[in-house]
Design a protein around this motif. Structure first.
Motif, PDB file in Angstrom:
ATOM      1  N   ARG A   7      83.621  74.930  36.914  1.00  0.00           N
ATOM      2  CA  ARG A   7      83.853  74.083  35.839  1.00  0.00           C
ATOM      3  C   ARG A   7      83.964  72.585  36.187  1.00  0.00           C
ATOM      4  NH1 ARG A   7      89.208  75.638  33.887  1.00  0.00           N
ATOM      5  NH2 ARG A   7      88.138  77.734  34.172  1.00  0.00           N
ATOM      6  N   LYS A  58      80.229  71.481  36.936  1.00  0.00           N
ATOM      7  CA  LYS A  58      79.570  71.189  35.726  1.00  0.00           C
ATOM      8  C   LYS A  58      80.114  69.951  35.100  1.00  0.00           C
ATOM      9  CE  LYS A  58      78.423  76.067  34.372  1.00  0.00           C
ATOM     10  NZ  LYS A  58      78.473  77.044  33.201  1.00  0.00           N
ATOM     11  N   ARG A  59      81.237  69.714  35.211  1.00  0.00           N
ATOM     12  CA  ARG A  59      81.893  68.471  34.622  1.00  0.00           C
ATOM     13  C   ARG A  59      81.227  67.346  35.464  1.00  0.00           C
ATOM     14  NH1 ARG A  59      87.523  68.825  34.764  1.00  0.00           N
ATOM     15  NH2 ARG A  59      87.561  67.890  36.885  1.00  0.00           N
ATOM     16  N   ALA A  92      77.785  66.699  34.415  1.00  0.00           N
ATOM     17  CA  ALA A  92      77.529  66.114  32.952  1.00  0.00           C
ATOM     18  C   ALA A  92      77.877  64.611  33.151  1.00  0.00           C
ATOM     19  CB  ALA A  92      78.641  66.948  31.869  1.00  0.00           C
ATOM     20  N   GLN A 107      69.644  68.656  22.372  1.00  0.00           N
ATOM     21  CA  GLN A 107      70.233  69.782  22.724  1.00  0.00           C
ATOM     22  C   GLN A 107      70.830  69.774  24.206  1.00  0.00           C
ATOM     23  OE1 GLN A 107      66.845  72.737  22.611  1.00  0.00           O
ATOM     24  NE2 GLN A 107      66.757  72.657  20.310  1.00  0.00           N
ATOM     25  N   GLU A 108      70.336  68.945  24.919  1.00  0.00           N
ATOM     26  CA  GLU A 108      70.964  68.724  26.384  1.00  0.00           C
ATOM     27  C   GLU A 108      72.269  67.921  26.237  1.00  0.00           C
ATOM     28  OE1 GLU A 108      70.195  66.883  30.443  1.00  0.00           O
ATOM     29  OE2 GLU A 108      68.448  66.768  28.985  1.00  0.00           O
ATOM     30  N   LEU A 137      74.263  67.980  23.575  1.00  0.00           N
ATOM     31  CA  LEU A 137      75.453  69.038  23.056  1.00  0.00           C
ATOM     32  C   LEU A 137      75.650  69.674  24.114  1.00  0.00           C
ATOM     33  CD1 LEU A 137      73.483  69.736  19.465  1.00  0.00           C
ATOM     34  CD2 LEU A 137      75.572  68.388  20.057  1.00  0.00           C
ATOM     35  N   ARG A 138      74.853  70.411  24.949  1.00  0.00           N
ATOM     36  CA  ARG A 138      75.336  71.439  25.933  1.00  0.00           C
ATOM     37  C   ARG A 138      76.243  70.435  27.135  1.00  0.00           C
ATOM     38  NH1 ARG A 138      73.691  71.832  31.013  1.00  0.00           N
ATOM     39  NH2 ARG A 138      71.798  70.425  30.916  1.00  0.00           N
ATOM     40  N   GLN A 160      77.971  67.901  26.497  1.00  0.00           N
ATOM     41  CA  GLN A 160      79.280  67.626  25.746  1.00  0.00           C
ATOM     42  C   GLN A 160      80.251  68.581  25.493  1.00  0.00           C
ATOM     43  OE1 GLN A 160      78.058  65.204  22.436  1.00  0.00           O
ATOM     44  NE2 GLN A 160      78.085  63.219  23.825  1.00  0.00           N
ATOM     45  N   ALA A 161      79.698  69.853  25.685  1.00  0.00           N
ATOM     46  CA  ALA A 161      80.579  71.250  25.585  1.00  0.00           C
ATOM     47  C   ALA A 161      81.616  71.459  26.236  1.00  0.00           C
ATOM     48  CB  ALA A 161      79.728  72.355  25.207  1.00  0.00           C
TER      49      ALA A 161
END
Length: 62
Positions: free
Chosen positions: A6, A9-10, A13, A55-56, A58-59, A61-62
Motif C-alpha cells: 500500500r 503504491k501511494r 501515485a 483512466q490512469e 482515476l486508478r 486516485q483510488a
C-alpha cells in the motif's frame, strides 16, 4: 506485507500525479490546436490519449 504494498503504491501515485497532470494539460492544448485546424485525425488521437490519461488518473486516485 499488505501495508508495504500500500505504501509503495501511494508513493508511486504521489510521484506520477504531477507528471500526469502536465501530460493532460499538454494533450488538451494539442486537442485545442487540432480542433482549430479541423484536423479530425489528431482530434481522435488526442481524445484516445486523454481517455487513457483519465483512466490512469482515476486508478491513481483510488
Amino acid at each position: 506485507m499488505k501495508q508495504v504494498v500500500r505504501v509503495l503504491k501511494r508513493n508511486e501515485a504521489e510521484k506520477r500525479l504531477p507528471v500526469l497532470k502536465l501530460e493532460i494539460d499538454y494533450e488538451l492544448a494539442t486537442l485545442y490546436d487540432a480542433m482549430m485546424a479541423n484536423d479530425e485525425a489528431q482530434i481522435r488521437k488526442s481524445k484516445l490519449i486523454l481517455e487513457q490519461f483519465r483512466q490512469e488518473l482515476l486508478r491513481l486516485q483510488a
